[in-house]
Each structure stands twice: as structure tokens, then as C-alpha cells.
Enzyme design. Sequence first.
Site, PDB file in Angstrom:
ATOM      1  N   LYS A 165      28.637 -40.292   8.836  1.00  0.00           N
ATOM      2  CA  LYS A 165      29.915 -40.157   8.128  1.00  0.00           C
ATOM      3  C   LYS A 165      30.760 -39.029   8.722  1.00  0.00           C
ATOM      4  O   LYS A 165      30.222 -38.071   9.288  1.00  0.00           O
ATOM      5  CB  LYS A 165      29.683 -39.950   6.630  1.00  0.00           C
ATOM      6  CG  LYS A 165      29.017 -38.644   6.304  1.00  0.00           C
ATOM      7  CD  LYS A 165      28.953 -38.363   4.808  1.00  0.00           C
ATOM      8  CE  LYS A 165      28.331 -36.978   4.646  1.00  0.00           C
ATOM      9  NZ  LYS A 165      28.061 -36.520   3.334  1.00  0.00           N
TER      10      LYS A 165
ATOM     11  N   LYS B 115      32.825 -32.335   7.469  1.00  0.00           N
ATOM     12  CA  LYS B 115      33.445 -31.048   7.789  1.00  0.00           C
ATOM     13  C   LYS B 115      32.583 -30.245   8.732  1.00  0.00           C
ATOM     14  O   LYS B 115      33.072 -29.396   9.462  1.00  0.00           O
ATOM     15  CB  LYS B 115      33.619 -30.230   6.504  1.00  0.00           C
ATOM     16  CG  LYS B 115      34.692 -30.731   5.561  1.00  0.00           C
ATOM     17  CD  LYS B 115      34.619 -29.910   4.267  1.00  0.00           C
ATOM     18  CE  LYS B 115      35.646 -30.348   3.261  1.00  0.00           C
ATOM     19  NZ  LYS B 115      35.316 -29.859   1.913  1.00  0.00           N
TER      20      LYS B 115
ATOM     21  N   LYS C   9      17.930 -31.246   4.038  1.00  0.00           N
ATOM     22  CA  LYS C   9      18.084 -29.810   4.260  1.00  0.00           C
ATOM     23  C   LYS C   9      16.842 -29.004   3.934  1.00  0.00           C
ATOM     24  O   LYS C   9      16.750 -27.827   4.285  1.00  0.00           O
ATOM     25  CB  LYS C   9      19.237 -29.273   3.394  1.00  0.00           C
ATOM     26  CG  LYS C   9      20.593 -29.746   3.891  1.00  0.00           C
ATOM     27  CD  LYS C   9      21.692 -29.405   2.911  1.00  0.00           C
ATOM     28  CE  LYS C   9      23.043 -29.889   3.407  1.00  0.00           C
ATOM     29  NZ  LYS C   9      24.033 -29.934   2.340  1.00  0.00           N
TER      30      LYS C   9
HETATM   31  P1  AMP Z   1      33.062 -32.211   0.259  1.00  0.00           P
HETATM   32  O1  AMP Z   1      33.847 -32.093   1.517  1.00  0.00           O
HETATM   33  O2  AMP Z   1      31.614 -32.405   0.522  1.00  0.00           O
HETATM   34  O3  AMP Z   1      33.365 -31.159  -0.740  1.00  0.00           O
HETATM   35  O4  AMP Z   1      33.525 -33.585  -0.381  1.00  0.00           O
HETATM   36  C1  AMP Z   1      34.687 -33.740  -1.156  1.00  0.00           C
HETATM   37  C2  AMP Z   1      34.842 -35.204  -1.528  1.00  0.00           C
HETATM   38  O5  AMP Z   1      35.077 -36.000  -0.359  1.00  0.00           O
HETATM   39  C3  AMP Z   1      33.608 -35.797  -2.203  1.00  0.00           C
HETATM   40  O6  AMP Z   1      34.012 -36.638  -3.262  1.00  0.00           O
HETATM   41  C4  AMP Z   1      32.955 -36.597  -1.110  1.00  0.00           C
HETATM   42  O7  AMP Z   1      32.208 -37.690  -1.599  1.00  0.00           O
HETATM   43  C5  AMP Z   1      34.149 -37.075  -0.312  1.00  0.00           C
HETATM   44  N1  AMP Z   1      33.808 -37.333   1.104  1.00  0.00           N
HETATM   45  C6  AMP Z   1      33.290 -36.430   1.979  1.00  0.00           C
HETATM   46  N2  AMP Z   1      33.111 -37.011   3.191  1.00  0.00           N
HETATM   47  C7  AMP Z   1      33.521 -38.296   3.078  1.00  0.00           C
HETATM   48  C8  AMP Z   1      33.591 -39.404   3.996  1.00  0.00           C
HETATM   49  N3  AMP Z   1      33.213 -39.298   5.265  1.00  0.00           N
HETATM   50  N4  AMP Z   1      34.077 -40.588   3.531  1.00  0.00           N
HETATM   51  C9  AMP Z   1      34.472 -40.707   2.243  1.00  0.00           C
HETATM   52  N5  AMP Z   1      34.427 -39.709   1.341  1.00  0.00           N
HETATM   53  C10 AMP Z   1      33.953 -38.517   1.738  1.00  0.00           C
END
Ligand code: AMP
Length: 326
Positions: free
Chosen positions: A193, A196, A113
Amino acid sequence: MTRKTVFSGLQPTGNIHLGNYLGALRNWVALQDEYDCIYCVVDLHAITVPQDPGEFRADRHEAAKVLMAVGVDPERSLFYFQSQVPHHTELAWILGTITGTGQLNRMTQWKDKADVAGSNLGLYSYPVLMAADILLFRAEAVPVGEDQKQHLELARDLAQRFNARFGDEFPVPDPIIPKRGARVMSLQDPASKMSKSDPDEGSRILVLDDPDTIRRRLKRAVTDSGRDVRYDWEQKPGISNLIEILSLFTGKDIPSIEAEYGEAGYGTFKDVVAEAVVEGLAPIRRAYRDLDDAEGARLMQRGTLDARTRAEGYQQKVRELVGLAD
Ligand code: AMP
Ligand code: TRP
């Protein structure tokens, strides 16, 4: 014996998807049975990218509601919004003074970023705030997906550095990363991956998606050449991703999935995965429907008060150690 303290956070941006659920949230929920769990909607992390204030306010409450539907239980766990407990940012400042910029420069999420428009100091110091979240409550274990491993490593380093300099205060937190599901991949590009922020909605399944949407997304999921259903991330990343998802929703191990569906063909296999996901997410959709918004907001307010009280006790100790308490 005192119970281990667990901390984790999720950003209230966009919708909560299968990666969040399988990588982190399933562990959040399960750990509540045994540990002293603290879960936080990390809204201060989310404003490192611009948010529309009105929408953001709603998104924060929506994220809290989805987490409750998934099974975060405010009666058993401490659950609140990060922004409502100023101790997080106070500790982040103090930890920032013992964080080397070299270490922040090496964060892969930052490197991705750093040079894009809108990059800012908040994005750069984001991992320090995350370390503060964890260390504020003296957490010993942190359930996260694999993408957070490097950030957690910083939290461990900062705990040790602080302890060496000011006195043994912080436990060194361990990550809890599931063996499978720690990195759920995009349905449209199995090399990246599930996220969101992917502009392609077809790349993810949300925990609240209706059955038809889930079926459609899986039908259109990108698969690999060949036709055998085999677990092989090198040759067959698309199918391997689906095998892992099926395994996590059914509890079947991977060899038995390969044995059962090896010859079934991709189309049939995708239908099987879709039905398992539909069934697995149904309780979350039901729970979400039954939740009352006003009651949810009340529970979050109570969580805030409890978190402030608890954080104040801990943070006073840090102020004393650093020479900031009178
Ligand atoms: P975030 O959406 O970035 O706030 O992530 C919330 C949690 O979901 C964190 O512990 C991330 O590591 C996990 N996470 C986000 N994307 C993935 C994914 N594609 N696979 C597994 N875990 C994920
Ligand atoms: N950075 C994490 C993510 O994007 C969210 C987060 C913030 C977090 N503070 C945390 C996770 C503390 C675990 C512990 O996924």
C-alpha cells in the site's frame, strides 16, 4: 432527530498522501454535511515510533493545516490534537483491562512490528487507544481506509464487552470504508500500500505536491507487462491502481475508463491520470496557501477546550459505571 456521531483520526507523521485522501479524508470532508463529526490529529499514536520533539511539534501543526486545506472545517466539526485531551488515555487504560492479550497478538499491524528493533508497549496497545478515541465520544461511524478494519473490529468488540459487563453505554461503531480507494497502492510496488513511511518518495503522491512532481511520479509509476489499460488486480495491479485513482478524481466509472483508454497505451494513460490528479489536488494547494498559521493554532486551541468539555461529560459516566467515581 439527533445526528449520528462520526469520529476519525490521522497520525501527524510525514506527509499526507493520495491513499490518506482517497481512502479516508474525502469521506471525512463529505460526512461533515450531515453528521456530528469529530476529527483528531492522533499525536499519541504517532509517538509509538521515535519522533524528534522539535520537529514533531511542527509536524503536528502541519498535519492540522493540511487537514484544514483538504476541507476539515473547524467551524462545523470538532477538530483537535489527541494529546491535549487526557480523557483518551484514561479510557484507553480502562479498556485495556478488558482487552485480551490474545486479541492484541493477532493484530496484523502488531505482528509486522513485534519483532523489529524499537518495538514497545505503545505499539502493542495502540489499537486499544484507537478504540478509546472512538468510544470516548460514543461515535457510531468511523471513516477509515481498509488497513484499519481489524483495529475497528477490536473497538466493536470492546464496546460490546464493556456494555455486557458494566451497562449499555457505547454504541458499536461501524466502519465507513469506501468501495474504491480504500487501499491505494504504492506507485513503485503495486503489491504494497501507499504509505507515509516508505523510504522511496517516488512511491507516493502527496496532496500538496506541485504539478510537475505529480507528473513525474506518475510517469515513473511501475506498470505491468502488456499494453492494454484493463482493470484486473490479478494480472495488472499497477494499471488497476491508476484506473481507480483516475475514476475517483473524474467520477468516471471503471468500464468507461477501460473503453476510452483501453488501447491508448500506458504512456498516454499515465499522462491522463496525471492531469486529473493535478486538477483534483489544485484546490487543496490553493486552500493551503491561504491558511494563516496563527489562526490555525487558535482554532486548534478552541477545539481542545470544546473536546475536553464534551469528553469530561462522557467519561464521568464511564467512571461511574466502573466504580471509579466518588
Ligand atoms: P495514517 O496515515 O496511518 O494516520 O492513516 C490515516 C487514514 O488514511 C486511515 O484511515 C488509513 O486507513 C488511511 N490510509 C492510509 N494509507 C492508505 C492507503 N494506501 N490507501 C487507502 N487509505 C489509506
Ligand atoms: N490507527 C489509525 C491509522 O493509523 C489512526 C487512528 C487513531 C484512528 N485513532 C483512530 C482512526 C480512531 C480512526 C478512529 O490510520
